[in-house]
Design a protein around this motif. Sequence first.
Motif, PDB file in Angstrom:
ATOM      1  N   GLN A   1       0.824  -1.211   0.000  1.00 28.14           N
ATOM      2  CA  GLN A   1       0.000   0.000   0.000  1.00 28.14           C
ATOM      3  C   GLN A   1       0.856   1.259   0.000  1.00 28.14           C
ATOM      4  N   ARG A   2       1.985   1.239   0.690  1.00 30.63           N
ATOM      5  CA  ARG A   2       2.814   2.435   0.812  1.00 30.63           C
ATOM      6  C   ARG A   2       3.998   2.435  -0.167  1.00 30.63           C
ATOM      7  N   ASP A   3       4.043   1.437  -1.027  1.00 27.81           N
ATOM      8  CA  ASP A   3       5.118   1.362  -2.010  1.00 27.81           C
ATOM      9  C   ASP A   3       6.483   1.359  -1.330  1.00 27.81           C
ATOM     10  N   ILE A   4       6.602   0.518  -0.315  1.00 24.95           N
ATOM     11  CA  ILE A   4       7.852   0.380   0.449  1.00 24.95           C
ATOM     12  C   ILE A   4       8.329  -1.054   0.332  1.00 24.95           C
TER      13      ILE A   4
ATOM     14  N   ARG B   1       7.546   6.900   0.476  1.00 22.25           N
ATOM     15  CA  ARG B   1       7.336   5.962  -0.625  1.00 22.25           C
ATOM     16  C   ARG B   1       8.645   5.730  -1.368  1.00 22.25           C
ATOM     17  N   GLY B   2       8.824   4.475  -1.784  1.00 18.96           N
ATOM     18  CA  GLY B   2      10.060   4.111  -2.467  1.00 18.96           C
ATOM     19  C   GLY B   2      11.179   3.754  -1.515  1.00 18.96           C
TER      20      GLY B   2
END
Length: 427
Positions: free
Chosen positions: A350-353, A391-392
């Motif tokens: 969901q958090r792009d982690i 994010r990322g």
Amino acid sequence: MTLRARLGWGLFAIALVLIVPLLLSLKSLEQLYETSRLLRDREFAASMVLGSFRERTDDARRAEDALLFIHDQKSATRMQREIDGLVALTDSLDRYRLELPAAQIRGSLDALRAAARDEYEQASARRSSVAEMVSLQRTRPAIASVDSSLGASATTLRNRTRQRVADATNETLKAERLVAGALPIALLIALGIGIWLLKSISGPVSELERGMHAIAEGDLTHQLALSPDRAGEFGRLAASYQRMAQQLGELERLRAEFVSVASHELKTPINVIIGYLELLQEGIYGEIPGKQKEVLQTINKQAQTLTRLIKRLLDISRFEASGGKLEVRRVDLQRLLTTLESSFSVLAMQRDIVFSVDHSPGLPTKVYWDEDRINEVLGNLISNAFKFTPRGGKVALSVLPVDNKVVTTVSDTGAGISPEQLPHIFD
């Protein structure tokens, strides 16, 4: 007695004690000044008059010589002037109480006046031998008598001056001894008053400090040695402390009651949710596709986490009463790590982690932990890492063996904690 009154009276007593030696020394100095004043106004002044008297006597002797050999009116007038001056000085000496035989001196001066007059008359009549006889038998003996009286007066004056100086010296020594004796006593008394003030203030303050420390440590039953019925500020502070402890105890009781009630009330809906999830997973309500099964498993794990949290709430009261304990048992380490990884994989997507669990070689298969507590601790650390990682970014849980122990590290690429705050993270 109030604290303000105690301080006021204590400081007043210290000032009074220190002023007493000063007053005693001032009294001694006043006596010394009076002795010095008398020495100046009497003995010194009398010595000056005696000196003048001697000079006048010498002048009278020279005037008598002039009268004998010159025997003119001018010489006679000078002789009478010197005798008048001696009479006036005799009156001045009476004021200084020199035990002077003033009557004898006046008699001698009267005899001198008569002899000088006869001497002048004989000398004026060209009877030199008679005039010289008057000089030898009457005039000069009269002057010698005055000189002798002056010598006795000078001796009296010297003795009295010596006694006056001795008195001044004794008074100075007396003042020194008085101050030297009174000052240490005054300092000791002032020190005693200061110690009494210090104890009367520091004792109650230390007791209040101990009480506040006990409250801060959670001991709400600590009793002060100070009575709330005590008069003054410390009595009012003790009463305020007692009311504060009672109110904090009541708040603690309400909090514990709330935690207990809330925990029990939450258990029922959570158990219902877990029950329906298990029914769904067992297919009671129909076949569930594989992807949905994975979602149900994740929901079930989070529901179990809620159950553990509720159980922790119930343990709080036992911990505070020293009744809480760790339930250490054998735990499958691989299963625990897999559960953590799957629990946070959805949040990572969901958090792009990027979330990873790194298993180092040599890890034991079984560990002796309280599984619920370690799940709670690691879950909090990982949640915090996700919260502060943009994010990322990356969040990693690494586990490695070190000296028969397992070291677990949670790291992230977020903002982190500033170095100056690191020493306080466990406070």
